[in-house]
Motif scaffolding. Structure first.
Motif, PDB file in Angstrom:
ATOM      1  N   THR C 230       0.855  -1.178   0.000  1.00 46.07           N
ATOM      2  CA  THR C 230       0.000   0.000   0.000  1.00 46.07           C
ATOM      3  C   THR C 230       0.894   1.232   0.000  1.00 46.07           C
ATOM      4  N   LEU C 231       0.485   2.228  -0.781  1.00 49.43           N
ATOM      5  CA  LEU C 231       1.334   3.394  -0.992  1.00 49.43           C
ATOM      6  C   LEU C 231       1.636   4.131   0.297  1.00 49.43           C
ATOM      7  N   CYS C 232       0.626   4.226   1.177  1.00 47.08           N
ATOM      8  CA  CYS C 232       0.844   5.027   2.382  1.00 47.08           C
ATOM      9  C   CYS C 232       1.764   4.308   3.370  1.00 47.08           C
ATOM     10  N   LYS C 233       2.096   3.039   3.097  1.00 43.64           N
ATOM     11  CA  LYS C 233       3.046   2.342   3.958  1.00 43.64           C
ATOM     12  C   LYS C 233       4.273   1.893   3.186  1.00 43.64           C
ATOM     13  N   GLY C 234       4.583   2.636   2.122  1.00 39.27           N
ATOM     14  CA  GLY C 234       5.756   2.327   1.320  1.00 39.27           C
ATOM     15  C   GLY C 234       6.974   3.090   1.802  1.00 39.27           C
ATOM     16  N   ARG C 235       8.138   2.611   1.336  1.00 41.10           N
ATOM     17  CA  ARG C 235       9.389   3.270   1.688  1.00 41.10           C
ATOM     18  C   ARG C 235       9.833   4.096   0.485  1.00 41.10           C
ATOM     19  N   PHE C 236      10.143   5.354   0.729  1.00 39.16           N
ATOM     20  CA  PHE C 236      10.473   6.272  -0.360  1.00 39.16           C
ATOM     21  C   PHE C 236      11.701   7.100  -0.009  1.00 39.16           C
ATOM     22  N   ASN C 237      12.151   7.870  -0.983  1.00 42.28           N
ATOM     23  CA  ASN C 237      13.179   8.880  -0.737  1.00 42.28           C
ATOM     24  C   ASN C 237      12.515  10.248  -0.701  1.00 42.28           C
ATOM     25  N   VAL C 238      12.668  10.947   0.404  1.00 44.23           N
ATOM     26  CA  VAL C 238      12.198  12.325   0.491  1.00 44.23           C
ATOM     27  C   VAL C 238      13.391  13.182   0.894  1.00 44.23           C
ATOM     28  N   ALA C 239      13.717  14.150   0.063  1.00 41.42           N
ATOM     29  CA  ALA C 239      14.861  15.026   0.342  1.00 41.42           C
ATOM     30  C   ALA C 239      16.097  14.196   0.740  1.00 41.42           C
ATOM     31  N   ASP C 240      16.376  13.180  -0.076  1.00 38.88           N
ATOM     32  CA  ASP C 240      17.558  12.325   0.114  1.00 38.88           C
ATOM     33  C   ASP C 240      17.529  11.475   1.373  1.00 38.88           C
ATOM     34  N   GLU C 241      16.422  11.468   2.090  1.00 36.96           N
ATOM     35  CA  GLU C 241      16.294  10.569   3.235  1.00 36.96           C
ATOM     36  C   GLU C 241      15.436   9.392   2.799  1.00 36.96           C
ATOM     37  N   ARG C 242      15.916   8.178   3.093  1.00 37.26           N
ATOM     38  CA  ARG C 242      15.174   6.980   2.724  1.00 37.26           C
ATOM     39  C   ARG C 242      14.359   6.515   3.929  1.00 37.26           C
ATOM     40  N   GLY C 243      13.094   6.307   3.757  1.00 36.41           N
ATOM     41  CA  GLY C 243      12.307   5.832   4.897  1.00 36.41           C
ATOM     42  C   GLY C 243      10.823   5.789   4.590  1.00 36.41           C
ATOM     43  N   TYR C 244      10.047   5.532   5.628  1.00 36.34           N
ATOM     44  CA  TYR C 244       8.595   5.484   5.473  1.00 36.34           C
ATOM     45  C   TYR C 244       8.060   6.907   5.516  1.00 36.34           C
ATOM     46  N   ALA C 245       7.666   7.443   4.369  1.00 39.98           N
ATOM     47  CA  ALA C 245       7.288   8.850   4.274  1.00 39.98           C
ATOM     48  C   ALA C 245       5.977   9.119   5.017  1.00 39.98           C
ATOM     49  N   PHE C 246       5.071   8.146   5.033  1.00 44.93           N
ATOM     50  CA  PHE C 246       3.746   8.380   5.615  1.00 44.93           C
ATOM     51  C   PHE C 246       3.551   7.577   6.893  1.00 44.93           C
ATOM     52  N   GLU C 247       3.770   6.276   6.799  1.00 41.38           N
ATOM     53  CA  GLU C 247       3.612   5.408   7.963  1.00 41.38           C
ATOM     54  C   GLU C 247       4.372   4.110   7.712  1.00 41.38           C
ATOM     55  N   ASP C 248       4.859   3.500   8.811  1.00 39.67           N
ATOM     56  CA  ASP C 248       5.515   2.203   8.712  1.00 39.67           C
ATOM     57  C   ASP C 248       4.467   1.138   8.366  1.00 39.67           C
ATOM     58  N   PRO C 249       4.919  -0.039   7.931  1.00 39.87           N
ATOM     59  CA  PRO C 249       3.943  -1.120   7.749  1.00 39.87           C
ATOM     60  C   PRO C 249       3.490  -1.635   9.116  1.00 39.87           C
ATOM     61  N   VAL C 250       2.504  -0.985   9.660  1.00 39.45           N
ATOM     62  CA  VAL C 250       1.985  -1.378  10.979  1.00 39.45           C
ATOM     63  C   VAL C 250       0.472  -1.481  10.869  1.00 39.45           C
ATOM     64  N   SER C 251      -0.144  -2.090  11.856  1.00 34.93           N
ATOM     65  CA  SER C 251      -1.602  -2.041  11.871  1.00 34.93           C
ATOM     66  C   SER C 251      -2.092  -1.439  13.177  1.00 34.93           C
ATOM     67  N   LEU C 252      -3.401  -1.213  13.167  1.00 28.13           N
ATOM     68  CA  LEU C 252      -4.017  -0.459  14.251  1.00 28.13           C
ATOM     69  C   LEU C 252      -4.375  -1.376  15.416  1.00 28.13           C
ATOM     70  N   ASP C 253      -4.139  -0.925  16.621  1.00 24.19           N
ATOM     71  CA  ASP C 253      -4.593  -1.626  17.813  1.00 24.19           C
ATOM     72  C   ASP C 253      -4.825  -0.594  18.915  1.00 24.19           C
ATOM     73  N   VAL C 254      -6.086  -0.341  19.234  1.00 25.88           N
ATOM     74  CA  VAL C 254      -6.376   0.623  20.298  1.00 25.88           C
ATOM     75  C   VAL C 254      -7.056  -0.042  21.479  1.00 25.88           C
ATOM     76  N   MET C 255      -6.828  -1.359  21.633  1.00 26.06           N
ATOM     77  CA  MET C 255      -7.500  -2.054  22.724  1.00 26.06           C
ATOM     78  C   MET C 255      -7.017  -1.578  24.097  1.00 26.06           C
ATOM     79  N   ASP C 256      -5.831  -0.999  24.143  1.00 28.14           N
ATOM     80  CA  ASP C 256      -5.374  -0.428  25.423  1.00 28.14           C
ATOM     81  C   ASP C 256      -6.275   0.718  25.876  1.00 28.14           C
ATOM     82  N   HIS C 257      -6.995   1.310  24.933  1.00 27.80           N
ATOM     83  CA  HIS C 257      -7.795   2.496  25.258  1.00 27.80           C
ATOM     84  C   HIS C 257      -9.292   2.208  25.271  1.00 27.80           C
ATOM     85  N   VAL C 258      -9.625   0.934  25.361  1.00 23.05           N
ATOM     86  CA  VAL C 258     -11.026   0.575  25.148  1.00 23.05           C
ATOM     87  C   VAL C 258     -11.950   1.196  26.200  1.00 23.05           C
ATOM     88  N   ASP C 259     -11.451   1.345  27.423  1.00 22.46           N
ATOM     89  CA  ASP C 259     -12.297   1.972  28.453  1.00 22.46           C
ATOM     90  C   ASP C 259     -12.536   3.448  28.152  1.00 22.46           C
TER      91      ASP C 259
END
Lengths: 168, 306, 325
Positions: C230-259
């Motif tokens: 998915t594009l938003c979790k891809g690794r790109f070059n931005v201003a000569d820095e290589r990395g995850y421009a938008f977000e790492d390949p992670v998924s959502l988990d908010v069960m710690d905040h369920v209360d």
């Protein structure tokens, strides 16, 4: 998650035609018991799929539309549209839908190449089938059946609980 | 083209963070030197940027109107904070100018008042366009990713509304609560130091193989390519499009406006127009794939493909 | 709070019900829903059987018809609503104004939920949809913090459903053409993000390279957990820095905040993942069911079992916490 050497050794010794005969028997039996597979596969039934166990010297070519499966020594495997490579037990786990394909892909235990649309269609079609190898092939005889049954029981008794344990 | 009324030119809001004087001077030139008829002004991308242009809005509106342009004010594209909701409410309540809605809250608040609908509202079919029209929308700028077949159908099925096409500019592709632009410079959104102001035309995102792909504009992601629908003007005119929208880039927009004006009037050939656009926007890579239902980044030179 | 669970196939649907889902959401096998993947989703007969199965077990069925009607092809979307209503869907989940208007007019009694794809991210937006289409529930985009949610809940006149586990959209949902820009297939129009037809994986030395259309989206060194292209979790070059421009390949988990979500006034918790297999659905739903019943202190241990099933094998609470921005 690899095949135990007790299983791998006999597979190396059995001649390919014998493995192929047994595999075909299992394949046709499974196909007959799960006709819904074709409906879900749609046009992707005409693709050529490769299943390549990383821990065995052979690979399987499956052509669902022709109802055909063939076994080849790895260097002789014909071209495929899409192929999946991973441990044999893991591939059987996927076939039965007992393992989550995405999860084993994320963990790099599985690699997929070629036409991803075809591969995804097959994955989803298999997932809906509730294939259960021990019961699906329970009535079958032949040299390969005990091996598959043993592999299937390995999934249940050894591999999956251990994997599940790692999640804790 | 016989029988069809020629569309007018419109100018979308500046999507990037330009400092106040640069922003003001840009509009002064638009007022004084271009054939553009409608101008939409205002910050759409990030509520933190609002104060940069606020001091100059009055003089810009006055100059544009004096030059005979009609002016609309754009609402924010992404509204999540109470402060942002208040900005939209105040705009709807106090504005003496028509408003271009860019999110659902503005659409809700504008019910019953004449207004326009911006390209970031999802209008993919005639039913939606008619619903918006029944609530007061008088003009709708269709989403940039819409293929021509859909454009034709929507315009045909929605009488009484002026339709506008996003014909020039880097395409707004996505917006996020997270600021990738700030992150790329080691900052976070809440303490961004307005770093996006360093890149008045967006900050290029390349693939790992050094292929230019996207550009960051604060919380917004735009295309690397500049969407350019100029060889497509005849069929857009034939379909009944009323306005051709140009989206400001950090280039000679006065020249861009003249190129489009000539093309609409049939005074120039597409090949000449494209050469002139390249002079006005040096180094730009053009695209028109969305129009043909293909990947947005594609450039399709042969317009007989439709 | 209700637990709303995904199903891409009838088998996954039954697993979700058996594992304790309060409601299962699913879609038809075409472009009318946002998980239009090959081999996935339901025929009319399959939906009918699924609804019956859910009823027997005291669960509800929500049908997602949450793409935008293609001009000239509106009939496909209208029929999807007609059939979902006829087959007894407990709710339809919609994103397109035109389709909401159709549904509200034809089927005034039908429960209408606003899809996350509609991108209603504030009180005025939600109230607009409640007043205009009598929406009963809104699925909020994954761009709000928990205090944002709590404030919103006090200002609107419908129920709130939020995503708590699974895939994470980094961009505001329903307003993202990144995938369409690279492939020509649009999440909003075709119901696919990073369509499989345009995805390629290849090995380059010991790196796994993922490509989408003409673009390299990532290179995973040996041993590193992989993700979807998915594009938003891809690794790109931005201003000569290589990395995850938008977000790492992670998924959502908010069960710690369920209360906190409960206190904020959230009515329903949603699990993403109609594209995942039945093994995943069974595991995630049963763990979530147990986690909801457990004490807050015991939840992290329960939920951590799910991490290895997740993209990148890591999770984030995403926009629900302000520092994510």
């Amino acid at each position: 998650m690899t095949v135990s050497s007790a299983m791998a050794v006999p597979l190396r010794l059995i001649p390919i035609p014998a493995i192929e005969r047994a595999t075909r028997l299992v394949f046709s039996h499974v196909m007959a018991r799960h006709p819904g597979l074709f409906d879900r596969l749609g046009d992707y039934a005409h693709k050529r799929y490769g299943f390549i166990p990383s821990d065995l010297p052979v690979g399987f070519l499956v052509e669902p539309g022709k109802g055909r499966i063939s076994v080849h020594r790895k260097p002789d495997l014909p071209p495929t549209d899409a192929a999946v490579t991973g441990g044999f037990v893991l591939l059987l786990g996927l076939l039965e839908g007992r393992l989550d394909g995405d999860a084993v892909f994320f963990s790099r235990d599985l690699t997929v190449t070629g036409d991803m649309e075809a591969m995804l269609a097959l994955r989803n079609a298999l997932d809906d089938c509730n294939i259960d190898l021990p019961s699906d092939i329970g009535s079958l005889a032949g040299p390969f059946a005990p091996l598959v049954r043993r592999a299937a029981s390995e999934i249940r008794s050894r591999v999956l609980p251990r994997e599940a344990g790692q999640w804790n | 083209m016989t029988g069809a009324t020629l569309p007018s030119l419109s100018l979308g809001p500046v999507l990037y963070l330009w400092d106040g004087p640069k922003w003001r001077d840009f509009y002064f030139r638009i007022a004084d030197e271009t054939p553009i008829a409608h101008v939409v002004i205002g910050e759409t991308v990030c509520s933190k940027r609002l104060h940069f242009i606020e001091p100059h809005v009055g003089e810009v509106v006055e100059r544009l109107e004096r030059a005979g342009k009609s002016v609309s004010l754009a609402s924010l594209a992404l509204v999540t904070l109470e402060r942002e909701a208040q900005v939209v409410r105040a705009l709807v309540r106090d504005s003496t100018h028509p408003i271009e809605a860019n999110d659902l809250s503005a659409l809700g608040l504008l019910a019953g008042k004449p207004h326009s609908v911006g390209p970031l509202i999802n209008v993919y079919n005639g039913a939606t366009a008619r619903l918006l029209a029944s609530r007061g929308a008088t003009s709708i700028c269709l989403p940039p990713e819409l293929p021509m077949a859909s454009v034709r159908d929507i315009v045909r099925d929605t009488p009484g509304v002026s339709f506008e096409i996003f014909a020039f500019g880097r395409v707004p592709l996505a917006i996020s609560a997270r600021c990738a632009h700030a992150r790329s410079k080691g900052l976070v959104k809440d303490n961004c130091q307005f770093i996006c102001g360093d890149d008045p035309d967006g900050l290029v995102v390349e693939t790992l193989d050094r292929q230019p792909f996207l550009a960051l504009n604060g919380v917004q992601t735009v295309s690397h390519t500049c969407q350019t629908l100029i060889q497509e003007l005849p069929e857009l005119i034939k379909a009944g499009i009323s306005r051709i929208r140009l989206s400001p880039q950090d280039c000679d927009m006065v020249a861009v406006a003249r190129v489009f004006d000539d093309a609409i009037a049939g005074r120039s050939l597409p090949a000449d127009a494209i050469a002139r656009l390249l002079d006005a926007y040096t180094g730009a890579q053009f695209s028109n794939g969305f129009h043909y239902g293909q990947q947005g980044a594609a450039w399709i030179a042969d317009h007989t493909l439709t | 709070m209700e637990l709303i669970c995904p199903a891409g196939t009838p088998a996954a649907f039954r697993e979700a019900v058996d594992a304790g889902a309060d409601a299962v959401y699913c879609g038809f096998r075409d472009e009318t829903n946002a998980r239009n993947f090959p081999g996935l989703n339901f025929s009319r007969d399959e939906l009918k059987a699924a609804i019956a199965y859910a009823r027997q077990h005291g669960a509800m069925t929500f049908v997602a018809i949450n793409t935008f009607m293609r001009a000239g092809r509106e009939k496909l979307w209208h029929e999807a609503v007609d059939d979902a209503v006829r087959l007894g869907a407990d709710a339809v989940i919609l994103a397109d104004f035109g389709l909401m208007a159709y549904t509200a007019e034809r089927y005034p009694e039908q429960r209408l939920h606003v899809s996350v794809q509609a991108s209603a991210s504030n009180a005025d937006a939600v109230n607009f949809l409640v007043e205009t289409f009598r929406a009963k529930r809104v699925v909020l985009p994954r761009i709000l913090t928990i205090p944002d949610l709590a404030r919103l809940a006090k200002q609107i006149r419908c129920e709130i459903e939020v995503f708590v586990f699974g895939g994470l959209c980094v961009m505001a949902e329903g307003r993202c053409s990144l995938s369409s820009y690279a492939t020509g297939k649009s999440p909003n129009m075709n119901g696919v993000c990073s369509p499989a037809s345009h995805v390629r994986y290849r090995e380059d030395g010991c790196e796994l390279v993922s490509e989408l259309g003409d673009y390299t989206i990532n290179r995973f060194p040996a041993g590193e957990a992989a993700g979807y292209p998915t594009l938003c979790k891809g690794r790109f070059n931005v201003a000569d820095e290589r990395g995850y421009a938008f977000e790492d390949p992670v998924s959502l988990d908010v069960m710690d905040h369920v209360d906190l979500l409960r206190e904020a006034g959230v009515s329903a918790l949603k699990i993403e993942g109609r594209q995942r297999g039945k093994a995943y659905v069974a595991e995630v739903v049963s763990v979530m069911r147990r986690a909801l019943a457990a004490n807050a202190a015991d939840r992290p241990a329960l939920i951590s079992r799910l991490r290895l099933l997740s993209e990148g094998q890591r999770t984030t609470s995403g926009a629900y916490e302000k520092r994510w921005r």
